[in-house]
Design a protein around this motif. Sequence first.
Motif, PDB file in Angstrom:
ATOM      1  N   MET A  23       0.851  -1.171   0.000  1.00 32.14           N
ATOM      2  CA  MET A  23       0.000   0.000   0.000  1.00 32.14           C
ATOM      3  C   MET A  23       0.897   1.234   0.000  1.00 32.14           C
ATOM      4  SD  MET A  23      -2.756   1.203   2.854  1.00 32.14           S
ATOM      5  CE  MET A  23      -4.280   0.642   2.189  1.00 32.14           C
ATOM      6  N   SER A  24       0.714   2.123  -0.949  1.00 32.15           N
ATOM      7  CA  SER A  24       1.567   3.302  -1.050  1.00 32.15           C
ATOM      8  C   SER A  24       0.877   4.580  -0.579  1.00 32.15           C
ATOM      9  CB  SER A  24       2.035   3.475  -2.495  1.00 32.15           C
ATOM     10  OG  SER A  24       0.919   3.697  -3.327  1.00 32.15           O
ATOM     11  N   GLN A  25      -0.385   4.506  -0.237  1.00 31.83           N
ATOM     12  CA  GLN A  25      -1.109   5.689   0.213  1.00 31.83           C
ATOM     13  C   GLN A  25      -0.679   6.061   1.633  1.00 31.83           C
ATOM     14  OE1 GLN A  25      -5.349   5.283   0.155  1.00 31.83           O
ATOM     15  NE2 GLN A  25      -5.716   7.417   0.587  1.00 31.83           N
ATOM     16  N   VAL A  26      -0.370   7.331   1.855  1.00 34.57           N
ATOM     17  CA  VAL A  26       0.052   7.817   3.163  1.00 34.57           C
ATOM     18  C   VAL A  26      -1.068   8.648   3.764  1.00 34.57           C
ATOM     19  CG1 VAL A  26       1.720   9.249   4.396  1.00 34.57           C
ATOM     20  CG2 VAL A  26       2.474   7.843   2.472  1.00 34.57           C
ATOM     21  N   PHE A  27      -1.443   8.335   5.002  1.00 36.85           N
ATOM     22  CA  PHE A  27      -2.477   9.085   5.696  1.00 36.85           C
ATOM     23  C   PHE A  27      -1.796  10.085   6.613  1.00 36.85           C
ATOM     24  CE2 PHE A  27      -4.310   5.035   4.588  1.00 36.85           C
ATOM     25  CZ  PHE A  27      -5.508   5.413   4.013  1.00 36.85           C
ATOM     26  N   LYS A  28      -2.300  11.321   6.611  1.00 35.67           N
ATOM     27  CA  LYS A  28      -1.691  12.364   7.427  1.00 35.67           C
ATOM     28  C   LYS A  28      -2.754  13.079   8.238  1.00 35.67           C
ATOM     29  CE  LYS A  28       2.250  13.259   4.486  1.00 35.67           C
ATOM     30  NZ  LYS A  28       3.055  14.257   3.796  1.00 35.67           N
ATOM     31  N   GLN A  29      -2.368  13.461   9.441  1.00 36.66           N
ATOM     32  CA  GLN A  29      -3.246  14.208  10.343  1.00 36.66           C
ATOM     33  C   GLN A  29      -3.144  15.690  10.008  1.00 36.66           C
ATOM     34  OE1 GLN A  29      -2.201  13.586  14.386  1.00 36.66           O
ATOM     35  NE2 GLN A  29      -3.954  14.682  15.187  1.00 36.66           N
ATOM     36  N   ASP A  30      -4.260  16.405  10.095  1.00 36.96           N
ATOM     37  CA  ASP A  30      -4.268  17.860   9.891  1.00 36.96           C
ATOM     38  C   ASP A  30      -3.745  18.520  11.155  1.00 36.96           C
ATOM     39  OD1 ASP A  30      -4.705  20.527   9.411  1.00 36.96           O
ATOM     40  OD2 ASP A  30      -6.881  20.357   9.220  1.00 36.96           O
ATOM     41  N   LEU A  31      -2.514  19.000  11.129  1.00 33.27           N
ATOM     42  CA  LEU A  31      -1.899  19.617  12.300  1.00 33.27           C
ATOM     43  C   LEU A  31      -2.077  21.128  12.325  1.00 33.27           C
ATOM     44  CD1 LEU A  31       1.396  17.510  12.391  1.00 33.27           C
ATOM     45  CD2 LEU A  31      -0.694  17.189  13.720  1.00 33.27           C
ATOM     46  N   THR A  32      -2.847  21.681  11.384  1.00 34.70           N
ATOM     47  CA  THR A  32      -3.076  23.127  11.369  1.00 34.70           C
ATOM     48  C   THR A  32      -4.116  23.544  12.396  1.00 34.70           C
ATOM     49  OG1 THR A  32      -4.739  22.965   9.615  1.00 34.70           O
ATOM     50  CG2 THR A  32      -2.437  23.310   8.938  1.00 34.70           C
ATOM     51  N   ASP A  33      -4.942  22.604  12.867  1.00 33.14           N
ATOM     52  CA  ASP A  33      -5.954  22.899  13.879  1.00 33.14           C
ATOM     53  C   ASP A  33      -5.270  22.919  15.241  1.00 33.14           C
ATOM     54  OD1 ASP A  33      -8.113  23.161  15.552  1.00 33.14           O
ATOM     55  OD2 ASP A  33      -8.970  21.201  15.084  1.00 33.14           O
ATOM     56  N   THR A  34      -5.058  24.092  15.800  1.00 33.65           N
ATOM     57  CA  THR A  34      -4.355  24.215  17.071  1.00 33.65           C
ATOM     58  C   THR A  34      -5.310  24.488  18.229  1.00 33.65           C
ATOM     59  OG1 THR A  34      -3.985  26.572  16.682  1.00 33.65           O
ATOM     60  CG2 THR A  34      -2.244  25.036  15.968  1.00 33.65           C
ATOM     61  N   ALA A  35      -6.603  24.336  18.000  1.00 32.66           N
ATOM     62  CA  ALA A  35      -7.594  24.573  19.055  1.00 32.66           C
ATOM     63  C   ALA A  35      -7.390  23.589  20.201  1.00 32.66           C
ATOM     64  CB  ALA A  35      -9.005  24.432  18.492  1.00 32.66           C
ATOM     65  N   ASP A  36      -7.624  24.061  21.415  1.00 36.27           N
ATOM     66  CA  ASP A  36      -7.526  23.172  22.570  1.00 36.27           C
ATOM     67  C   ASP A  36      -8.608  22.113  22.489  1.00 36.27           C
ATOM     68  OD1 ASP A  36      -5.413  24.562  23.680  1.00 36.27           O
ATOM     69  OD2 ASP A  36      -6.718  25.913  24.788  1.00 36.27           O
ATOM     70  N   ARG A  37      -8.262  20.937  22.890  1.00 41.23           N
ATOM     71  CA  ARG A  37      -9.218  19.844  22.924  1.00 41.23           C
ATOM     72  C   ARG A  37      -9.576  19.598  24.394  1.00 41.23           C
ATOM     73  NH1 ARG A  37      -8.846  18.818  17.785  1.00 41.23           N
ATOM     74  NH2 ARG A  37      -6.942  18.329  16.709  1.00 41.23           N
ATOM     75  N   PRO A  38     -10.876  19.600  24.726  1.00 39.89           N
ATOM     76  CA  PRO A  38     -11.283  19.495  26.123  1.00 39.89           C
ATOM     77  C   PRO A  38     -10.729  18.257  26.811  1.00 39.89           C
ATOM     78  CG  PRO A  38     -13.172  19.330  24.646  1.00 39.89           C
ATOM     79  CD  PRO A  38     -11.980  19.597  23.807  1.00 39.89           C
ATOM     80  N   GLY A  39     -10.029  18.480  27.920  1.00 36.42           N
ATOM     81  CA  GLY A  39      -9.526  17.389  28.730  1.00 36.42           C
ATOM     82  C   GLY A  39      -8.482  16.530  28.063  1.00 36.42           C
ATOM     83  N   GLY A  40      -8.024  16.915  26.890  1.00 36.73           N
ATOM     84  CA  GLY A  40      -7.187  15.999  26.130  1.00 36.73           C
ATOM     85  C   GLY A  40      -5.710  16.198  26.275  1.00 36.73           C
ATOM     86  N   ILE A  41      -5.069  15.326  27.013  1.00 43.84           N
ATOM     87  CA  ILE A  41      -3.618  15.287  26.972  1.00 43.84           C
ATOM     88  C   ILE A  41      -3.223  14.536  25.708  1.00 43.84           C
ATOM     89  CG2 ILE A  41      -1.591  14.329  28.075  1.00 43.84           C
ATOM     90  CD1 ILE A  41      -2.690  15.152  30.696  1.00 43.84           C
ATOM     91  N   PHE A  42      -3.922  13.449  25.447  1.00 43.18           N
ATOM     92  CA  PHE A  42      -3.703  12.678  24.231  1.00 43.18           C
ATOM     93  C   PHE A  42      -4.976  12.745  23.398  1.00 43.18           C
ATOM     94  CE2 PHE A  42      -1.215  10.416  27.473  1.00 43.18           C
ATOM     95  CZ  PHE A  42       0.043  10.503  26.902  1.00 43.18           C
ATOM     96  N   PHE A  43      -4.838  13.074  22.153  1.00 43.78           N
ATOM     97  CA  PHE A  43      -5.971  13.001  21.234  1.00 43.78           C
ATOM     98  C   PHE A  43      -5.498  12.145  20.074  1.00 43.78           C
ATOM     99  CE2 PHE A  43      -8.340  14.384  17.511  1.00 43.78           C
ATOM    100  CZ  PHE A  43      -9.637  14.230  17.964  1.00 43.78           C
ATOM    101  N   VAL A  44      -6.161  11.028  19.854  1.00 44.39           N
ATOM    102  CA  VAL A  44      -5.746  10.104  18.816  1.00 44.39           C
ATOM    103  C   VAL A  44      -6.874   9.966  17.810  1.00 44.39           C
ATOM    104  CG1 VAL A  44      -5.030   7.743  18.312  1.00 44.39           C
ATOM    105  CG2 VAL A  44      -4.306   8.822  20.441  1.00 44.39           C
ATOM    106  N   GLU A  45      -6.556  10.228  16.576  1.00 40.62           N
ATOM    107  CA  GLU A  45      -7.511  10.019  15.494  1.00 40.62           C
ATOM    108  C   GLU A  45      -6.899   8.975  14.570  1.00 40.62           C
ATOM    109  OE1 GLU A  45      -9.900  12.518  12.068  1.00 40.62           O
ATOM    110  OE2 GLU A  45      -8.433  13.537  13.303  1.00 40.62           O
ATOM    111  N   LEU A  46      -7.565   7.829  14.462  1.00 37.39           N
ATOM    112  CA  LEU A  46      -7.034   6.754  13.637  1.00 37.39           C
ATOM    113  C   LEU A  46      -7.336   7.037  12.171  1.00 37.39           C
ATOM    114  CD1 LEU A  46      -8.055   3.701  15.837  1.00 37.39           C
ATOM    115  CD2 LEU A  46      -5.904   4.966  15.822  1.00 37.39           C
ATOM    116  N   LEU A  47      -6.314   6.992  11.362  1.00 35.47           N
ATOM    117  CA  LEU A  47      -6.439   7.249   9.931  1.00 35.47           C
ATOM    118  C   LEU A  47      -6.304   5.919   9.198  1.00 35.47           C
ATOM    119  CD1 LEU A  47      -4.115  10.374   9.916  1.00 35.47           C
ATOM    120  CD2 LEU A  47      -6.604  10.334  10.058  1.00 35.47           C
ATOM    121  N   MET A  48      -7.422   5.433   8.654  1.00 35.34           N
ATOM    122  CA  MET A  48      -7.442   4.102   8.065  1.00 35.34           C
ATOM    123  C   MET A  48      -8.052   4.136   6.677  1.00 35.34           C
ATOM    124  SD  MET A  48      -8.966   2.388  11.445  1.00 35.34           S
ATOM    125  CE  MET A  48      -8.005   1.049  12.053  1.00 35.34           C
TER     126      MET A  48
END
Length: 67
Positions: free
Chosen positions: A1-26
């Motif tokens: 599989m050659s497709q690369v999944f990337k997270q949008d890191l431009t959103d710098t808004a605080d996430r409530p209560g989130g030390i870790f925020f994990v979004e699975l890219l599948m």
Amino acid sequence: MSQVFKQDLTDTADRPGGIFFVELLMAEHCDMPDREHMVEVFTKHLGTVDCFSYGADSAGFAPRNYK
């Protein structure tokens, strides 16, 4: 599989209560693992965790060692 999944890191808004925020890219949808299995895996890597939310589309865990 050659497709690369990337997270949008431009959103710098605080996430409530989130030390870790994990979004699975599948390429394909998969079923949510059961709560007990997720607790087991998170505990193995992060120590004791509290599950504060669990549903078909999302789950929330708070690792006690990282408050």
